[in-house]
Scaffold this motif. Structure first.
Motif, short mmCIF file in Angstrom:
data_model
loop_
_atom_site.label_atom_id
_atom_site.label_comp_id
_atom_site.label_asym_id
_atom_site.label_seq_id
_atom_site.Cartn_x
_atom_site.Cartn_y
_atom_site.Cartn_z
N TYR A 22 -36.66 -92.80 10.01
CA TYR A 22 -35.98 -91.73 10.75
C TYR A 22 -37.05 -90.75 11.23
O TYR A 22 -37.83 -90.23 10.42
CB TYR A 22 -34.98 -91.00 9.84
CG TYR A 22 -34.13 -90.00 10.59
CD1 TYR A 22 -32.88 -90.36 11.11
CD2 TYR A 22 -34.57 -88.69 10.83
CE1 TYR A 22 -32.09 -89.46 11.82
CE2 TYR A 22 -33.80 -87.79 11.54
CZ TYR A 22 -32.56 -88.18 12.02
OH TYR A 22 -31.78 -87.29 12.73
N CYS A 24 -37.48 -87.20 13.40
CA CYS A 24 -36.77 -86.08 14.04
C CYS A 24 -37.08 -86.08 15.54
O CYS A 24 -38.24 -86.18 15.95
CB CYS A 24 -37.21 -84.76 13.44
SG CYS A 24 -36.54 -84.52 11.80
N TRP A 204 -28.74 -76.79 12.24
CA TRP A 204 -29.70 -77.81 12.66
C TRP A 204 -29.95 -78.85 11.55
O TRP A 204 -29.96 -80.06 11.79
CB TRP A 204 -31.00 -77.11 13.07
CG TRP A 204 -32.18 -78.00 13.34
CD1 TRP A 204 -32.16 -79.26 13.87
CD2 TRP A 204 -33.55 -77.69 13.10
NE1 TRP A 204 -33.44 -79.75 13.98
CE2 TRP A 204 -34.30 -78.80 13.52
CE3 TRP A 204 -34.21 -76.57 12.60
CZ2 TRP A 204 -35.70 -78.82 13.43
CZ3 TRP A 204 -35.60 -76.59 12.52
CH2 TRP A 204 -36.33 -77.71 12.93
N CYS A 208 -29.48 -83.71 11.20
CA CYS A 208 -30.36 -84.86 10.89
C CYS A 208 -29.88 -85.60 9.66
O CYS A 208 -29.91 -86.84 9.62
CB CYS A 208 -31.80 -84.39 10.70
SG CYS A 208 -32.65 -84.17 12.28
N HIS A 232 -37.11 -77.38 7.65
CA HIS A 232 -36.17 -78.42 8.08
C HIS A 232 -36.05 -79.58 7.08
O HIS A 232 -34.95 -79.90 6.62
CB HIS A 232 -36.58 -78.93 9.47
CG HIS A 232 -35.64 -79.92 10.06
ND1 HIS A 232 -34.29 -79.70 10.18
CD2 HIS A 232 -35.84 -81.17 10.57
CE1 HIS A 232 -33.71 -80.74 10.73
NE2 HIS A 232 -34.63 -81.65 10.98
N GLU A 236 -33.05 -80.72 4.46
CA GLU A 236 -32.42 -82.04 4.54
C GLU A 236 -32.29 -82.64 3.13
O GLU A 236 -31.24 -83.17 2.77
CB GLU A 236 -33.27 -82.99 5.40
CG GLU A 236 -33.10 -82.81 6.89
CD GLU A 236 -33.78 -83.95 7.65
OE1 GLU A 236 -33.55 -85.12 7.31
OE2 GLU A 236 -34.56 -83.67 8.56
#
Ligand SMILES: [Zn+2]
Length: 390
Positions: A22, A24, A204, A208, A232, A236
């Motif tokens: 994955y 971003c 945000w 994800c 970020h 997550e």
């Protein structure tokens, strides 16, 4: 065996046989500069290499098409936010095609996954890891013991960094200034989705996580620029630790220009489109790959010339006729693959190819050297037919 440096464990770790990857993606409001190219070319090469050694991958990249920055830009330009996002996403994809990247297996938009986000948020509220107030929902950082384990930042450092990167510590609804938004009530005129808490839009970080969980269940390798590590990626992990169990966090170092990190806010951008008017695709890819992905570097015309010269040298092999004098290319091949296996040292691997191109000459039996060079070009996404462009 390919090992990658994991920012979480601070060790090089083996990449599993089947890897869900994955990375971003962009926020589509003004994109496709060399910093973006550097991140996505690196992942393109990593995946090409994994495939060349028989590994299987599933590559997911998202587009953050609902975000404060998109709404702000839409307001400034008088464009519909969705139209603005679509236009910029298309532009970004064509630029990544132009720089020779394969497209991800799954390219997903945040706005197509709002129900998945709502389910995770409801689950977090149920577990008392998040709280609702006035139609907004926040993740309660104090309830997650491991917060900070990826970035290794101390508590007082975290808040300062988060505030630089979009956190609003003065939000009166929050119990703790580090708590982050999972859901926010939309302001008048902003796009909104129905939810149990308000007509609103997602934060945000949850975007994800919802997409990573949906397509990969567990992420083997998670990519993004180094500036995403905190907050970020840290957020997550806090939202859904199981999705990131054992994940290798492989962050890309920043590209500099005019002495500072290339960024939209500073205005020191080198756009991919402009670079490709002046240099070949091969030269742009080589300029990126001459630097290890964890090494910061500064863009300059001299760097581009260096890349173009190396390209010319490597391509000289195609003009040579193979002869009968013995030539053994195996030590160069061994070096090339050993360097890629050791945390994807693309710059050093390119130097191994340079040495090979200096050792070969017409008259020697260079057919196996040519076969190896073809394989190496395929891994790096460099094309022999573009040799005239150097
Ligand atoms: Zn992300």
């Amino acid at each position: 065996m390919l090992r990658l440096y994991n920012a979480m464990t601070q060790k090089k770790e083996p990449v599993p046989e089947r890897a869900g990857i994955y990375v971003c993606g962009i926020t589509p409001y003004n994109v496709a500069h060399l910093g973006h190219a550097s991140l996505y070319v690196f992942y393109d090469v990593l995946i090409r290499y994994l495939h060349s050694i028989g590994r299987r991958t599933l590559y997911v990249q998202n587009v953050t098409d609902i975000d404060d920055d998109v709404l702000k830009k839409a307001k400034e330009t008088g464009k519909d936010w969705r139209q603005l996002g679509n236009e910029n996403t298309r532009y970004f994809l064509t630029q990544m095609d132009a720089v020779g990247n394969e497209r991800p297996d799954i390219y997903c938009r945040a706005t197509d996954h709002v129900p998945e986000m709502i389910r995770i948020i409801a689950d977090l509220i149920g577990k008392s890891m998040a709280y609702e107030i006035n139609g907004h929902v926040y993740f309660s950082v104090s309830g997650f013991r491991g917060f900070g384990k990826l970035s290794k930042l101390k508590k007082n450092e975290m808040l300062a960094v988060a505030n630089e990167r979009g956190n609003n510590p003065d939000d009166k609804n929050k119990k703790n200034p580090m708590d982050f938004v999972l859901w926010q009530r939309s302001a008048e005129g902003e796009p909104s989705w129905d939810s149990p808490w308000s007509k609103g839009r997602p934060g945000w970080h949850i975007e994800c996580t919802a997409m990573a969980r949906k397509y990969l269940k567990n992420v083997a390798i998670h990519g993004g620029g180094g500036d995403l590590a905190f907050p970020h990626h840290e957020c997550e992990i806090a939202q859904c630790p199981a999705v990131y169990h054992g994940t290798i966090w492989a962050h890309q170092a920043m590209v500099f220009y005019q002495g500072r990190k290339m960024s939209k806010s500073l205005g020191n951008l080198v756009m991919v489109e402009d670079l490709l008017k002046k240099y070949s695709v091969n030269a742009v890819r080589m300029a990126i790959l001459l630097h290890h992905y964890r090494e910061e570097w500064e863009f300059s015309e001299a760097e581009m010339r260096k890349a173009a010269e190396l390209g010319k040298k490597l391509n000289s092999i195609w003009d040579m006729q193979s002869g009968t004098a013995p030539f053994d290319s195996s030590s160069y091949e061994k070096d090339f693959f050993a360097l890629l296996d050791d945390d994807m040292q693309t710059g050093a691997a390119l130097q191994a190819l340079r040495k090979l191109s200096e050792a070969v000459s017409s008259g020697k039996n260079i057919s196996s050297a040519k076969a190896f060079m073809t394989r190496a070009f395929n891994i790096l996404g460099i094309r022999p037919e573009w040799q005239g462009d150097f």
